[in-house]
Design a protein around this motif. Structure first.
Motif, PDB file in Angstrom:
ATOM      1  N   UNK A  85      45.943 -59.086  20.681  1.00  0.00           N
ATOM      2  CA  UNK A  85      45.854 -58.213  21.860  1.00  0.00           C
ATOM      3  C   UNK A  85      46.328 -56.792  21.558  1.00  0.00           C
ATOM      4  N   UNK A  86      46.702 -56.550  20.281  1.00  0.00           N
ATOM      5  CA  UNK A  86      47.189 -55.221  19.892  1.00  0.00           C
ATOM      6  C   UNK A  86      48.663 -55.010  20.167  1.00  0.00           C
ATOM      7  N   UNK A  87      49.387 -56.106  20.481  1.00  0.00           N
ATOM      8  CA  UNK A  87      50.832 -56.022  20.746  1.00  0.00           C
ATOM      9  C   UNK A  87      51.587 -56.280  19.433  1.00  0.00           C
ATOM     10  N   UNK A  88      52.624 -55.458  19.103  1.00  0.00           N
ATOM     11  CA  UNK A  88      53.368 -55.699  17.858  1.00  0.00           C
ATOM     12  C   UNK A  88      53.947 -57.121  17.826  1.00  0.00           C
ATOM     13  N   UNK A  89      53.662 -57.847  16.735  1.00  0.00           N
ATOM     14  CA  UNK A  89      54.136 -59.229  16.587  1.00  0.00           C
ATOM     15  C   UNK A  89      55.136 -59.344  15.439  1.00  0.00           C
ATOM     16  N   UNK A  90      54.866 -58.635  14.340  1.00  0.00           N
ATOM     17  CA  UNK A  90      55.798 -58.570  13.197  1.00  0.00           C
ATOM     18  C   UNK A  90      56.334 -57.149  13.188  1.00  0.00           C
ATOM     19  N   UNK A  91      57.687 -57.015  13.253  1.00  0.00           N
ATOM     20  CA  UNK A  91      58.271 -55.694  13.532  1.00  0.00           C
ATOM     21  C   UNK A  91      59.297 -55.301  12.474  1.00  0.00           C
ATOM     22  N   UNK A  92      58.797 -54.788  11.347  1.00  0.00           N
ATOM     23  CA  UNK A  92      59.712 -54.334  10.299  1.00  0.00           C
ATOM     24  C   UNK A  92      60.340 -55.490   9.550  1.00  0.00           C
ATOM     25  N   UNK A  93      59.524 -56.473   9.147  1.00  0.00           N
ATOM     26  CA  UNK A  93      60.042 -57.696   8.525  1.00  0.00           C
ATOM     27  C   UNK A  93      60.227 -57.528   7.018  1.00  0.00           C
ATOM     28  N   UNK A  94      61.356 -58.005   6.512  1.00  0.00           N
ATOM     29  CA  UNK A  94      61.645 -58.019   5.070  1.00  0.00           C
ATOM     30  C   UNK A  94      61.810 -59.467   4.618  1.00  0.00           C
ATOM     31  N   UNK A  95      61.255 -59.801   3.442  1.00  0.00           N
ATOM     32  CA  UNK A  95      61.363 -61.168   2.936  1.00  0.00           C
ATOM     33  C   UNK A  95      61.048 -61.201   1.441  1.00  0.00           C
ATOM     34  N   UNK A  96      61.793 -62.036   0.703  1.00  0.00           N
ATOM     35  CA  UNK A  96      61.517 -62.231  -0.726  1.00  0.00           C
ATOM     36  C   UNK A  96      61.441 -63.732  -0.995  1.00  0.00           C
ATOM     37  N   UNK A 110      61.411 -70.979  13.300  1.00  0.00           N
ATOM     38  CA  UNK A 110      61.330 -70.119  14.478  1.00  0.00           C
ATOM     39  C   UNK A 110      60.572 -70.811  15.583  1.00  0.00           C
ATOM     40  N   UNK A 111      60.822 -70.378  16.806  1.00  0.00           N
ATOM     41  CA  UNK A 111      60.053 -70.890  17.942  1.00  0.00           C
ATOM     42  C   UNK A 111      58.655 -70.286  17.844  1.00  0.00           C
ATOM     43  N   UNK A 112      57.637 -71.080  18.121  1.00  0.00           N
ATOM     44  CA  UNK A 112      56.250 -70.600  18.045  1.00  0.00           C
ATOM     45  C   UNK A 112      56.093 -69.318  18.858  1.00  0.00           C
ATOM     46  N   UNK A 113      55.351 -68.352  18.299  1.00  0.00           N
ATOM     47  CA  UNK A 113      55.092 -67.112  19.031  1.00  0.00           C
ATOM     48  C   UNK A 113      56.038 -65.978  18.683  1.00  0.00           C
ATOM     49  N   UNK A 114      56.794 -66.145  17.592  1.00  0.00           N
ATOM     50  CA  UNK A 114      57.713 -65.068  17.178  1.00  0.00           C
ATOM     51  C   UNK A 114      57.198 -64.270  15.976  1.00  0.00           C
ATOM     52  N   UNK A 115      55.874 -64.351  15.743  1.00  0.00           N
ATOM     53  CA  UNK A 115      55.267 -63.539  14.687  1.00  0.00           C
ATOM     54  C   UNK A 115      54.901 -64.323  13.430  1.00  0.00           C
TER      55      UNK A 115
END
Length: 511
Positions: A268-279, A290-295
């Motif tokens: 829908x064009x809504x930010x879902x992943x917001x500055x995520x860092x991961x290795x 995570x609870x479903x729907x958190x990106x």
């Protein structure tokens, strides 16, 4: 003892296979009766016979002691039998009420009386604690709500006996709790329930009796209070099942996947992943909780090239792959067991063999100058079918004919065979039985032990804790904590997933 349903010596055959081999099932009034078996054991087939979708070759069905001939679902409905299917039978563009009354419309002067129907739906919904908005459009409501609509559909038609086919396969833990409560309410209102499942925890929690079937044969019926998960698992699979996955401590090496400040929008064009860092390192399984729907979905789609990201960096073996095509990312060493095996994992109307080469069909030896070499494709499929224990009549069988567990094994065989550097497993055991789950967990750990990086996304907390070497908790599009599975609990993870901060001294998380 009086039974509301008796299925006596039911036999159902399909070309080349006996799906139900003289099975007997007896349902008492006011009980929740589990029908337990592996994927492909014949559970859904037996219930489709009861609901009139299939006709048995032999056997007898009695409802309240009377022999009946159920030749179609309308007859089942008239006998008070309703079925809540695993794959919902709803029209997306219709409202809740329109779906519920479909085929049973009440008319006034030749017009459908929608207001009256809405009122009836609201009353039934409130009576059974279903809390559904009769005016909502199906496309706008959650999967859990859609399931409630399916339940309402059966109740609206006056069902006294409800068949639930794998009802928790697509639900979140919270929705599962709510569904169990709904089932208990239905029983107090005098209904009787047959629950098709392979989730032992749910059987122990909510069922009175359980009938076990294995490879189409009835193994027996037990009182739930007199049994335990280990006994049920052994009866279902035919051998002892290990619930705890055996694995040595991880020996992580160099980073394989490095994500930095990633931003991704949803459909829908809504930010879902917001500055995520991961290795994620070679030689480790990193679980995402995570609870479903958190990106989570958007994150996996961005890594695999199924969705464009807005900004940030996704590096694979130190090379930038962000916003490359799916094929380029795949060829860079990424394998993907997708969350939705039907939508992104298989072409259901292709044979199993052709599904096995979906990622490699354009390479030698499977094709030359654009012409497919079917001899090599089918030879490869036979090898993978044997290696990954895919139970199929043959490599020519259409993928849609396989059970969920065997479809999943086919996908895993295809992806693992490509020898990837990064294996992304999204909900790899969703809807699978304990035997298939054990098989898949072993394969993920095997990949880790071969020095691969494994990224595991699952909504099953016990799976995340059991299989992962590190757990990254995602909340509102960001990784909020990284925890050690040996030192955490489901309760702590649950709090982190709900947005609580870790307060323990010295427990600062480093991504």
């Amino acid at each position: 003892m009086e039974y509301v349903i008796e299925m006596i010596n039911i036999r159902k055959e399909f070309p080349g296979i006996v799906a139900n081999d003289n099975i007997t099932l007896q349902l008492r009034k006011g009980e929740i009766h589990a029908l337990l078996g592996e994927n492909g054991a014949g559970k859904s087939t037996l219930m489709n016979v009861l609901f009139g979708l299939y006709q048995p070759e032999q056997g007898e069905i009695r409802v309240n002691g009377k022999a009946v001939n159920i030749t179609n679902p309308n007859i089942a409905n008239d006998l008070g039998i309703g079925m809540v299917h695993q794959h919902f039978m709803l029209v997306d563009t219709f409202t809740v009420t329109e779906n519920i009354i479909l085929g049973k419309e009440t008319t006034s002067r030749g017009k459908i009386d929608l207001k009256k129907a809405e009122q009836e739906v609201r009353e039934i919904s409130e009576r059974y604690g279903l809390a559904v908005d009769p005016k909502a459009k199906i496309s706008d409501i959650s999967v859990g709500m859609q399931q409630r609509v399916e339940i309402l559909k059966t109740l609206y038609r006056g069902a006294e006996i409800l068949i639930f086919d794998e009802p928790t396969a697509v639900l979140t833990p919270q929705e599962i709790k709510e569904l169990i409560q709904i089932m208990k309410t239905l029983i107090t209102e005098g209904k009787s329930i047959i629950l098709i499942t392979h989730k032992l925890k749910e059987i122990m929690e909510v069922c009175d009796r359980v009938t076990v079937i294995r490879k189409g044969v009835g193994i027996g019926t037990l009182n739930v209070k007199d049994t335990n998960p280990n006994e049920l698992a052994s009866l279902m699979v035919g051998r002892e099942v290990l619930f705890k996955t055996d694995k040595t401590p991880a020996d992580p090496k160099q980073p394989v996947l490095e994500i930095d400040q990633l931003f991704v929008k949803d459909s829908r064009g809504v930010p879902a992943v917001k500055g995520l860092d991961l290795v994620v390192h070679a030689g480790e399984i990193l679980g995402i909780a995570g609870v479903d729907g958190n990106g989570q979905t958007e994150l996996i789609e961005a890594i695999t090239g199924l969705r464009k990201s807005e900004s940030g960096s996704i590096k694979l073996n130190n090379k930038e792959v962000r916003n490359l095509s799916s094929r380029k990312i795949s060829e860079s060493g990424v394998a993907h067991i997708p969350q939705d095996r039907h939508k992104h994992g298989l072409v259901l109307d292709f044979p199993v063999a052709e599904n096995m080469v979906l990622q490699t069909y354009y390479k030698t030896p499977f094709s030359k100058k654009g012409i497919l070499n079917f001899k090599e494709i089918y030879k490869k499929a036979r090898t993978l079918i044997a290696e990954f224990d895919v139970r199929t009549p043959s490599e020519y069988t259409l993928a849609r004919s396989l059970s969920g567990g065997n479809q999943q094994k086919a996908i895993i065989g295809r992806e693992v065979d490509r020898d990837p550097d990064l294996l992304i497993a999204a909900q790899p055991t969703r809807g699978l039985d304990v035997g298939a789950i054990e098989f898949i967990h072993k394969r993920l750990i095997e990949q880790r032990d071969h020095g691969k990086a494994v990224l595991l996304l699952s909504f099953e907390l016990d799976e995340i804790i059991n299989v992962s070497d590190r757990i990254a908790v995602i909340y509102e599009g960001k990784i909020v904590a990284i925890v050690d599975p040996k030192k955490t609990t489901e309760q702590e993870l649950g709090l982190l997933m709900a947005g609580s901060k870790r307060k323990e001294a010295g427990e600062e998380s480093h991504v």
